[in-house]
Motif scaffolding. Sequence first.
Motif, mmCIF file in Angstrom:
data_model
loop_
_atom_site.group_PDB
_atom_site.id
_atom_site.type_symbol
_atom_site.label_atom_id
_atom_site.label_comp_id
_atom_site.label_asym_id
_atom_site.label_seq_id
_atom_site.Cartn_x
_atom_site.Cartn_y
_atom_site.Cartn_z
ATOM 1 N N GLU A 29 0.822 -1.197 0.000
ATOM 2 C CA GLU A 29 0.000 0.000 0.000
ATOM 3 C C GLU A 29 0.864 1.257 0.000
ATOM 4 O OE1 GLU A 29 -3.409 1.232 2.690
ATOM 5 O OE2 GLU A 29 -3.626 -0.949 2.529
ATOM 6 N N VAL A 30 0.383 2.276 -0.679
ATOM 7 C CA VAL A 30 1.097 3.549 -0.736
ATOM 8 C C VAL A 30 0.574 4.435 0.386
ATOM 9 C CG1 VAL A 30 1.549 5.593 -2.134
ATOM 10 C CG2 VAL A 30 1.389 3.348 -3.222
ATOM 11 N N SER A 31 1.479 4.971 1.188
ATOM 12 C CA SER A 31 1.074 5.833 2.297
ATOM 13 C C SER A 31 1.253 7.305 1.911
ATOM 14 C CB SER A 31 1.922 5.523 3.531
ATOM 15 O OG SER A 31 3.241 5.983 3.339
ATOM 16 N N LYS A 52 -2.653 12.990 1.256
ATOM 17 C CA LYS A 52 -3.888 12.226 1.473
ATOM 18 C C LYS A 52 -4.921 12.553 0.407
ATOM 19 C CE LYS A 52 -3.350 11.806 6.450
ATOM 20 N NZ LYS A 52 -3.837 12.258 7.761
ATOM 21 N N ARG A 53 -5.079 13.845 0.116
ATOM 22 C CA ARG A 53 -6.032 14.251 -0.930
ATOM 23 C C ARG A 53 -5.607 13.694 -2.285
ATOM 24 N NH1 ARG A 53 -5.399 19.092 1.736
ATOM 25 N NH2 ARG A 53 -4.185 19.943 0.016
ATOM 26 N N LYS A 54 -4.313 13.751 -2.565
ATOM 27 C CA LYS A 54 -3.799 13.244 -3.844
ATOM 28 C C LYS A 54 -4.064 11.743 -3.969
ATOM 29 C CE LYS A 54 0.280 13.900 -6.730
ATOM 30 N NZ LYS A 54 -0.444 14.587 -7.788
ATOM 31 N N LEU A 55 -3.855 10.993 -2.898
ATOM 32 C CA LEU A 55 -4.120 9.551 -2.922
ATOM 33 C C LEU A 55 -5.608 9.261 -3.078
ATOM 34 C CD1 LEU A 55 -1.641 8.171 -0.244
ATOM 35 C CD2 LEU A 55 -1.694 7.600 -2.686
ATOM 36 N N GLU A 58 -6.246 10.090 -6.910
ATOM 37 C CA GLU A 58 -5.517 9.354 -7.940
ATOM 38 C C GLU A 58 -5.207 7.909 -7.580
ATOM 39 O OE1 GLU A 58 -2.051 11.583 -9.086
ATOM 40 O OE2 GLU A 58 -3.120 13.475 -8.895
ATOM 41 N N GLY A 59 -5.394 7.551 -6.318
ATOM 42 C CA GLY A 59 -5.045 6.204 -5.887
ATOM 43 C C GLY A 59 -3.537 6.005 -5.886
ATOM 44 N N LYS A 65 3.205 8.659 -10.637
ATOM 45 C CA LYS A 65 3.310 9.909 -11.398
ATOM 46 C C LYS A 65 4.437 10.794 -10.895
ATOM 47 C CE LYS A 65 -1.553 10.007 -12.600
ATOM 48 N NZ LYS A 65 -2.839 10.715 -12.435
ATOM 49 N N LEU A 66 4.808 10.634 -9.637
ATOM 50 C CA LEU A 66 5.867 11.465 -9.071
ATOM 51 C C LEU A 66 7.256 10.909 -9.313
ATOM 52 C CD1 LEU A 66 4.175 12.284 -5.662
ATOM 53 C CD2 LEU A 66 4.634 13.896 -7.519
#
Length: 68
Positions: A29-31, A52-55, A58-59, A65-66
Motif C-alpha cells: 500500500e502507498v502511504s 492524502k487528498r492526492k491519494l 488518484e489512488g 506519477k511522481l
Amino acid sequence: MSTSQPDASRSYRDRTTPDKLLHARTGTEVSPEDVVLAAGRDLTPRNLEWAKRKLEQEGPAALDKLLP
C-alpha cells in the motif's frame, strides 16, 4: 587508499540501472508519507494532508506519477 569513484573504463550501459530493475512500488500500500517523500517535500502536517487528498483522487498511481 582506494576511492569510490566510478570506473571510467566501464561502458554507459554497465553503469546505468536497467528499467526492469526500477520500481516505484513493491505491491504494498502507498502511504501519504511515501507520496510526500517522492515529491521531495518535508513531512509536515500540511504536506501529509496534500498527499492524502492526492491519494484519494488518484489512488496508488499518484506515487507512480511522481517517480521517474
